[in-house]
Design a protein around this motif. Sequence first.
Motif: not given
Length: 397
Positions: A152-176
């Motif tokens: 988090e403390k690294e400086n410069g333009y940073k990009i975080f790449v991940f492959h996961s669903a977010l509980e708070e923003y899952k579409p309805k049809h993927l709630k499970d």
Amino acid sequence: MKFAHMADLHLGSWSNHPVLREMPLKAFKKAVDICLDEAVDFVIIAGDFFDTSIPGIDVMRSAVSQLKRLHDHDVRVYVVTGSHDFSPSGKTIISVLEEAGLLVNIAKMKESNSKIYLDFTKDKTGAKLCGIVGRRSSLEKSFFERLDKAIEKENGYKIFVFHSALEEYKPKHLKDMPGISCNMLPKGFDYYAAGHVHVRNVIDFDGSKIVYPGPLFPANFQELEKNEAGFFIVENGKEKYVQLKTVEVVLIDIDADGKTPGQVEDEVMSHIDKNAHNKVVLVRIRGTLADGKPSDIDFRSIANEAEKNGALTIKRNINKLKAKELEEVKVDEHLSVEEIESRVIKEHLENGETFENEEDIIHALMSLLSQEKKQGETASVFEKRIREDAKKIFCVE
Ligand SMILES: [Mn+2]
């Protein structure tokens, strides 16, 4: 600085389909065309580049030829593996492509004292990338829980790449679908390149954005119905969606309630016309037939009609089509396979036995037909043994 962000390419998917199997590869080629036209500096692939960790030769050749085009134009490719192309043993084609210099796997994770440390990969533009792999059933959750926050403390333009669903923003049809919580993500990044959820979404997060591009080509029937696919190009912190319509789709949606297989067939036929030309025709039939079985619907003639009208291909979905005499049997998913099997058999038999001792015979046949060839047994000897045992089960000689 300008980069492309794509995810969920699933190259090698639809492998059993003669026409659709080409489409994910076509979509990737189109995306590469656009990336070269737009002169992006690098491309991020946020997981599920391939549909399996070791795809077929044809799929690899096609993917490599596109990666090579990017490589020859000095466009870097950064990937993390997803739930589909991840392999715990590291035996994924991604590692081979990395050795060949065609891409860089930026999920550089180190484990020490049960903490997870990430290394940044620095691009020529100065952008710094790091990421976490996706695994089946969100097993990557523990990586996020144990993530050391020094990044988090690294400086410069940073990009975080991940492959996961977010509980708070899952579409309805993927709630499970299992996922991680937003507050598990490291803070302080300038762009969050996500994948896994096959629905496009741009989410405000910590003064920055989490972006899901969705798939590059629809990965199943439902996604084909929507036919929403594409990726993002990000320039000076502004993201722009690039839609890819690799195929055109027409949906024929039939309610079969109270109809005979013949009537359903006629209804589908009446909807297939010149409109189908060069399109993927999707046929969805649902409801309970008045008589007969779903298999009584002559899909061969339907497919012939579609072909006659110049359809690219036809694909059917009859998951929600039922025969009247065979009502759906509901089973408890916590049972073992054997228990589910015997319950399904019992419940079907309540609709009437066709012959004597049917239940015993079904069990005996299932166990016989699941046998494999013994060591040293030739195919013909094996076949003979199975045939004879089957005759014994039916008491015929
Ligand atoms: Mn995916």
